[in-house]
Design a protein around this motif. Structure first.
Motif, PDB file in Angstrom:
ATOM      1  N   LEU A  92      30.901  -0.601-147.361  1.00 12.50           N
ATOM      2  CA  LEU A  92      29.987  -0.896-146.882  1.00 12.50           C
ATOM      3  C   LEU A  92      29.400  -0.037-145.966  1.00 12.50           C
ATOM      4  O   LEU A  92      30.350   0.542-144.914  1.00 12.50           O
ATOM      5  CB  LEU A  92      29.961  -2.450-146.099  1.00 12.50           C
ATOM      6  CG  LEU A  92      28.652  -3.249-145.818  1.00 12.50           C
ATOM      7  CD1 LEU A  92      27.968  -3.557-146.292  1.00 12.50           C
ATOM      8  CD2 LEU A  92      29.586  -5.032-145.041  1.00 12.50           C
ATOM      9  N   VAL A  93      27.715   0.753-145.773  1.00 13.46           N
ATOM     10  CA  VAL A  93      27.653   1.200-144.319  1.00 13.46           C
ATOM     11  C   VAL A  93      26.873   0.826-143.815  1.00 13.46           C
ATOM     12  O   VAL A  93      27.070   1.085-142.498  1.00 13.46           O
ATOM     13  CB  VAL A  93      26.577   2.122-145.383  1.00 13.46           C
ATOM     14  CG1 VAL A  93      26.211   3.502-144.447  1.00 13.46           C
ATOM     15  CG2 VAL A  93      27.409   2.969-146.505  1.00 13.46           C
ATOM     16  N   ASP A  94      25.911  -0.167-143.256  1.00 13.32           N
ATOM     17  CA  ASP A  94      25.056  -0.616-142.415  1.00 13.32           C
ATOM     18  C   ASP A  94      23.943  -1.129-143.171  1.00 13.32           C
ATOM     19  O   ASP A  94      23.392  -1.335-144.102  1.00 13.32           O
ATOM     20  CB  ASP A  94      24.204   0.443-142.036  1.00 13.32           C
ATOM     21  CG  ASP A  94      23.757   0.110-140.164  1.00 13.32           C
ATOM     22  OD1 ASP A  94      23.850  -0.989-140.636  1.00 13.32           O
ATOM     23  OD2 ASP A  94      23.588   1.202-139.759  1.00 13.32           O
ATOM     24  N   ALA A  95      22.907  -1.720-142.323  1.00 12.79           N
ATOM     25  CA  ALA A  95      22.316  -2.691-142.515  1.00 12.79           C
ATOM     26  C   ALA A  95      21.344  -2.019-142.400  1.00 12.79           C
ATOM     27  O   ALA A  95      21.100  -2.173-141.572  1.00 12.79           O
ATOM     28  CB  ALA A  95      21.977  -4.212-141.773  1.00 12.79           C
ATOM     29  N   LEU A 113      34.038  -1.632-136.014  1.00 11.99           N
ATOM     30  CA  LEU A 113      34.871  -1.458-137.238  1.00 11.99           C
ATOM     31  C   LEU A 113      33.583   0.228-138.051  1.00 11.99           C
ATOM     32  O   LEU A 113      32.931  -0.388-136.720  1.00 11.99           O
ATOM     33  CB  LEU A 113      34.038  -2.986-138.567  1.00 11.99           C
ATOM     34  CG  LEU A 113      35.125  -3.448-137.833  1.00 11.99           C
ATOM     35  CD1 LEU A 113      34.853  -4.903-139.011  1.00 11.99           C
ATOM     36  CD2 LEU A 113      36.689  -3.275-138.341  1.00 11.99           C
ATOM     37  N   SER A 114      33.576   0.839-138.490  1.00 17.00           N
ATOM     38  CA  SER A 114      33.145   1.553-139.000  1.00 17.00           C
ATOM     39  C   SER A 114      33.177   2.377-140.516  1.00 17.00           C
ATOM     40  O   SER A 114      33.884   1.587-141.059  1.00 17.00           O
ATOM     41  CB  SER A 114      33.327   3.549-138.206  1.00 17.00           C
ATOM     42  OG  SER A 114      35.407   2.907-139.087  1.00 17.00           O
ATOM     43  N   ILE A 115      32.659   3.350-141.129  1.00 12.23           N
ATOM     44  CA  ILE A 115      31.958   3.052-142.330  1.00 12.23           C
ATOM     45  C   ILE A 115      33.578   3.199-142.871  1.00 12.23           C
ATOM     46  O   ILE A 115      34.319   3.889-142.709  1.00 12.23           O
ATOM     47  CB  ILE A 115      31.327   4.572-142.585  1.00 12.23           C
ATOM     48  CG1 ILE A 115      29.669   3.966-142.415  1.00 12.23           C
ATOM     49  CG2 ILE A 115      30.935   4.544-144.285  1.00 12.23           C
ATOM     50  CD1 ILE A 115      28.971   5.357-142.088  1.00 12.23           C
ATOM     51  N   GLY A 116      33.629   2.926-144.323  1.00 12.50           N
ATOM     52  CA  GLY A 116      35.068   2.266-144.787  1.00 12.50           C
ATOM     53  C   GLY A 116      36.102   1.489-144.045  1.00 12.50           C
ATOM     54  O   GLY A 116      37.112   1.131-144.914  1.00 12.50           O
ATOM     55  N   ASP A 117      35.618   0.839-143.427  1.00  9.87           N
ATOM     56  CA  ASP A 117      36.646  -0.274-143.228  1.00  9.87           C
ATOM     57  C   ASP A 117      36.420  -1.012-144.623  1.00  9.87           C
ATOM     58  O   ASP A 117      37.394  -2.412-143.932  1.00  9.87           O
ATOM     59  CB  ASP A 117      36.529  -0.823-141.792  1.00  9.87           C
ATOM     60  CG  ASP A 117      36.682   0.389-140.653  1.00  9.87           C
ATOM     61  OD1 ASP A 117      37.555   1.615-140.904  1.00  9.87           O
ATOM     62  OD2 ASP A 117      36.549   0.472-139.904  1.00  9.87           O
ATOM     63  N   VAL A 118      35.440  -2.025-144.352  1.00  6.77           N
ATOM     64  CA  VAL A 118      35.052  -3.164-144.822  1.00  6.77           C
ATOM     65  C   VAL A 118      34.233  -2.646-146.859  1.00  6.77           C
ATOM     66  O   VAL A 118      33.454  -1.369-146.787  1.00  6.77           O
ATOM     67  CB  VAL A 118      33.404  -3.926-144.531  1.00  6.77           C
ATOM     68  CG1 VAL A 118      33.724  -5.032-145.603  1.00  6.77           C
ATOM     69  CG2 VAL A 118      34.430  -4.188-143.110  1.00  6.77           C
ATOM     70  N   VAL A 119      35.115  -2.777-147.867  1.00  5.17           N
ATOM     71  CA  VAL A 119      35.101  -2.472-148.945  1.00  5.17           C
ATOM     72  C   VAL A 119      34.455  -3.573-149.324  1.00  5.17           C
ATOM     73  O   VAL A 119      35.620  -4.718-149.664  1.00  5.17           O
ATOM     74  CB  VAL A 119      36.073  -1.378-149.438  1.00  5.17           C
ATOM     75  CG1 VAL A 119      35.682  -1.189-151.069  1.00  5.17           C
ATOM     76  CG2 VAL A 119      36.184  -0.121-148.516  1.00  5.17           C
ATOM     77  N   LEU A 120      33.364  -3.731-150.514  1.00 12.03           N
ATOM     78  CA  LEU A 120      32.906  -4.936-151.345  1.00 12.03           C
ATOM     79  C   LEU A 120      33.537  -4.808-152.614  1.00 12.03           C
ATOM     80  O   LEU A 120      33.556  -3.507-152.929  1.00 12.03           O
ATOM     81  CB  LEU A 120      31.929  -5.134-150.931  1.00 12.03           C
ATOM     82  CG  LEU A 120      30.628  -5.233-149.810  1.00 12.03           C
ATOM     83  CD1 LEU A 120      29.296  -5.681-149.539  1.00 12.03           C
ATOM     84  CD2 LEU A 120      31.220  -6.196-149.207  1.00 12.03           C
ATOM     85  N   SER A 121      34.128  -5.705-153.692  1.00 14.23           N
ATOM     86  CA  SER A 121      34.138  -5.575-155.238  1.00 14.23           C
ATOM     87  C   SER A 121      33.900  -6.965-155.965  1.00 14.23           C
ATOM     88  O   SER A 121      33.419  -7.804-155.080  1.00 14.23           O
ATOM     89  CB  SER A 121      35.622  -5.737-155.295  1.00 14.23           C
ATOM     90  OG  SER A 121      36.304  -6.937-154.996  1.00 14.23           O
ATOM     91  N   GLY A 122      33.144  -6.880-156.763  1.00 12.30           N
ATOM     92  CA  GLY A 122      32.318  -7.857-157.741  1.00 12.30           C
ATOM     93  C   GLY A 122      30.972  -7.452-158.462  1.00 12.30           C
ATOM     94  O   GLY A 122      31.036  -6.256-158.152  1.00 12.30           O
ATOM     95  N   CYS A 123      30.591  -8.400-159.023  1.00  8.16           N
ATOM     96  CA  CYS A 123      29.953  -7.842-159.936  1.00  8.16           C
ATOM     97  C   CYS A 123      28.267  -8.099-159.644  1.00  8.16           C
ATOM     98  O   CYS A 123      28.329  -8.982-158.510  1.00  8.16           O
ATOM     99  CB  CYS A 123      30.220  -9.058-161.462  1.00  8.16           C
ATOM    100  SG  CYS A 123      31.536  -8.560-161.909  1.00  8.16           S
ATOM    101  N   PHE A 124      27.749  -6.863-160.248  1.00 12.01           N
ATOM    102  CA  PHE A 124      26.650  -7.529-159.184  1.00 12.01           C
ATOM    103  C   PHE A 124      25.302  -6.296-160.336  1.00 12.01           C
ATOM    104  O   PHE A 124      25.897  -5.757-161.649  1.00 12.01           O
ATOM    105  CB  PHE A 124      26.080  -6.114-158.194  1.00 12.01           C
ATOM    106  CG  PHE A 124      27.039  -6.054-156.809  1.00 12.01           C
ATOM    107  CD1 PHE A 124      26.577  -7.196-155.968  1.00 12.01           C
ATOM    108  CD2 PHE A 124      28.696  -5.926-157.141  1.00 12.01           C
ATOM    109  CE1 PHE A 124      27.475  -7.042-154.709  1.00 12.01           C
ATOM    110  CE2 PHE A 124      29.452  -6.223-156.018  1.00 12.01           C
ATOM    111  CZ  PHE A 124      29.025  -6.740-155.266  1.00 12.01           C
TER     112      PHE A 124
END
Length: 229
Positions: free
Chosen positions: A72-75, A129-140
């Protein structure tokens, strides 16, 4: 003699009706068999691509992909009521690495009432939080951006973040498929497709029983007409 002719006429009418109904029921039988075949094919062909195991250029619009590490980078865009704060959806710029090791920027649309939305919103609102702190996973699954203000916002966001860390651009918008793993995705899809298989089976079995009954009735009518001739 007249009574005999009347009975024969009635038998012939019943034969014609039986023939018409046999054709109709046979059509339903074919429909049931077709639905059953489609259901079987759909169940046996459910698959999820692994985004990390293929080139981003090889992705197909509308097909499901599993992302193990969607960073996740930004909104960059918000659809909803800014007065009440209710978000119909929020668009985020995200990035991932494909099989060639290329860093790829793309976008993600998240509904405002989901668990995923809360996770993304917390990231944006937490300045620590900065880029790389939140990593999403799943099916898209995703589709190319259409010409719109949202597409323009994505382009601006991409230009900004790719200057800090260069990467390719996949000009798509992805949507979550409510499945955290490929196995969960397949399970969800198969449940729905079993309904089609069951419906086709019921139509086929009922129609087959109807055909057998109509054939039996036609045989009885043929016997009666022979007896009267």
């Amino acid at each position: 003699m007249q009574q005999k002719r009347d009975v024969l006429n009635q038998i012939n009418k019943d034969k014609r009706k039986t023939s018409v109904w046999t054709v109709v029921v046979c059509l339903f039988l074919l429909l049931g068999l077709a639905l059953t075949a489609v259901g079987i094919v759909q169940i046996t062909t459910v698959s999820v691509g692994d985004a990390a195991s293929l080139s981003y250029k090889a992705m197909t619009a509308g097909e499901p992909y599993y992302f193990d590490q969607m960073v996740l980078v930004d909104a960059f865009a918000f659809n909803g009521d800014r007065v009440t704060g209710y978000a119909k959806s929020t668009h985020y710029i995200v990035r991932f690495t494909d099989k060639d090791g290329k860093l790829v920027y793309t976008s993600l649309s998240v509904d405002g009432s989901t668990e995923l939305a809360e996770q993304c919103e917390n990231y944006v609102n937490n300045k620590g939080l900065s880029i790389g702190d939140v990593v999403l996973s799943g099916c898209f699954h995703g589709y190319p951006h259409e010409a719109s203000a949202t597409a323009e916002y994505f382009e601006k966001s991409y230009q900004t973040y790719s200057k800090a860390e260069a990467g390719e651009k996949l000009d798509w918008c992805f949507y979550y498929d409510n499945a955290k793993t490929p196995e969960e995705y397949r399970s969800n899809q198969i449940v729905g497709r079993y309904a089609l298989l069951i419906l086709g089976g019921l139509i086929a079995v009922t129609s087959l029983a109807g055909v057998v009954w109509l054939i039996g009735k036609r045989k009885k009518l043929n016997r009666k007409s022979k007896e009267l001739v």
